[in-house]
Design an enzyme around this catalytic site. Structure first.
Site, PDB file in Angstrom:
ATOM      1  N   LEU A 138      36.493  57.438  12.716  1.00 15.00           N
ATOM      2  CA  LEU A 138      36.026  57.975  11.447  1.00 15.00           C
ATOM      3  C   LEU A 138      35.949  56.801  10.484  1.00 15.00           C
ATOM      4  CD1 LEU A 138      38.147  61.262  10.986  1.00 15.00           C
ATOM      5  CD2 LEU A 138      35.769  61.081  11.738  1.00 15.00           C
ATOM      6  N   ASP A 139      34.970  56.823   9.598  1.00 13.35           N
ATOM      7  CA  ASP A 139      34.866  55.755   8.609  1.00 13.35           C
ATOM      8  C   ASP A 139      36.112  55.736   7.727  1.00 13.35           C
ATOM      9  OD1 ASP A 139      32.329  55.216   9.562  1.00 13.35           O
ATOM     10  OD2 ASP A 139      31.354  56.543   8.120  1.00 13.35           O
ATOM     11  N   LYS A 140      36.360  54.605   7.100  1.00 14.35           N
ATOM     12  CA  LYS A 140      37.558  54.411   6.282  1.00 14.35           C
ATOM     13  C   LYS A 140      37.808  55.564   5.314  1.00 14.35           C
ATOM     14  CE  LYS A 140      39.414  51.368   2.669  1.00 14.35           C
ATOM     15  NZ  LYS A 140      39.172  50.153   1.852  1.00 14.35           N
ATOM     16  N   ARG A 237      26.093  60.222   7.568  1.00 12.63           N
ATOM     17  CA  ARG A 237      25.694  59.601   6.302  1.00 12.63           C
ATOM     18  C   ARG A 237      24.249  59.096   6.368  1.00 12.63           C
ATOM     19  NH1 ARG A 237      30.486  55.406   5.637  1.00 12.63           N
ATOM     20  NH2 ARG A 237      29.442  54.959   3.653  1.00 12.63           N
TER      21      ARG A 237
END
Length: 324
Positions: A138-140, A237
């Site tokens: 997962l992105d930050k 995104r």
């Protein structure tokens, strides 16, 4: 820096009938069987010029094999005591609800304080598993559910299940603009041509599929539920930005505050103070790698997204004639 590698060889007579991963492990002994399996299932291996993504595929004498892959830079991670929200744990897997701001892997600019550091502290034996058992990222600043393998066997099974699209990952998101209906984005994603840290929809990118449905409509925003078929970097995104509905707060793809006409100062402030992409991995369903039982997990939407949703509802109620 990551290293691009290109390996070529030919199947020998003694390797006829072997599984592809076995044959490649013999041909390229500098690389582990686990890494070779990863390359196969990720589509980096070609046999006689044809992509083969099944490790069990049998090989024949004289076949030409080629690997075109990226070898990531090895980063040594130290164990660190970092709080984890553990949703489930047994001897084989660990499911966590990742908080915003937690980077998954150490790397440039993030040498410690990552999920990997936390896993090594929580479960020291996970050091024996590639990438400390991390199966997907997962992105930050994306929150929510992740599954981690505690053994090599569990990781191999979960990586294969992920590649076979047998793991269900559902997300909640809030995007800019009012959507009238759900749909599917089926567009290839690859590295942006000029912005190294960005991904983009490009014609020669990797196949990427995102399904989405409208969960709630506001005056100038939409709350979505999304399901991934593939798991490319920044996939949701990028796909949402591609169709003109960038996620609220997305610092990379343009989710800057866009208060609708006549928005209150209070609502405008809420939008301005939302500094991360409004994206949360809300549901995870998988088959246990050992017990073979179907397991389903839910993670409540985090407080910041709950407050954002409340503000959006209030703004919509205050402007009923503009709500579609």
């Amino acid at each position: 820096m990551a290293q691009e590698i290109n390996l070529k060889s030919e199947i020998s007579a003694t390797q006829t009938g072997l599984r592809l991963d076995q044959a490649l492990a013999e041909l390229f002994p500098d690389y582990s069987r686990t890494r070779i399996k990863e390359w196969i299932v990720s589509g980096a291996v070609y046999v006689d010029g044809v992509k083969v993504d099944k490790p069990r595929e049998k090989v024949l004498e004289s076949q030409q094999v080629e690997i075109e892959a990226t070898l990531p830079e090895e980063v040594h991670a130290e164990a660190q005591a970092i709080d984890l929200d553990i949703v489930y744990e047994d001897d084989h897997i660990l499911v966590i609800n990742k908080q915003a701001g937690l980077v998954v892997h150490p790397g440039a600019g993030n040498t410690d304080g990552t999920l990997m550091n936390a896993l090594l502290h929580h479960c020291p034996e996970i050091e024996l598993v590639p990438r400390a058992g991390i199966v997907h990222r997962l992105d930050k600043d994306t929150t929510g559910l992740m599954v981690v393998a505690k053994t090599v066997e569990a990781q191999t099974h979960l990586v294969a299940a992920l590649q076979a699209r047998e793991i269900t990952r559902e997300y909640e998101a809030i995007c800019i603009g009012t959507m009238t209906a759900g749909g599917t984005v089926d567009e290839p994603i690859g590295r942006h041509a000029t912005k190294r840290t960005h991904m983009a929809v490009i014609h020669n990118g990797r196949p990427s599929v995102t399904h989405y449905r409208v969960a709630e409509k506001f005056r100038a925003h939409t709350r979505l539920r999304l399901r991934l078929e593939t798991g490319r970097t920044h996939q949701i995104r990028v796909h949402m930005a591609h169709i003109g509905h960038v996620l609220v707060g997305d610092p990379v793809y343009g989710g800057r505050p866009r208060p609708p006409k006549a928005a209150s100062a209070e609502f405008t402030e809420v939008l301005r103070n939302f500094k991360r992409q409004a994206l949360h991995a809300v549901r995870l369903e998988l088959v246990h790698p050992v017990d073979m039982e179907i397991m389903s997990f839910q993670a409540p939407v985090p407080a910041d997204m709950v407050e954002l949703t409340k503000a959006l509802r209030k703004d919509t109620e205050e402007h009923p004639m503009e709500y579609i």
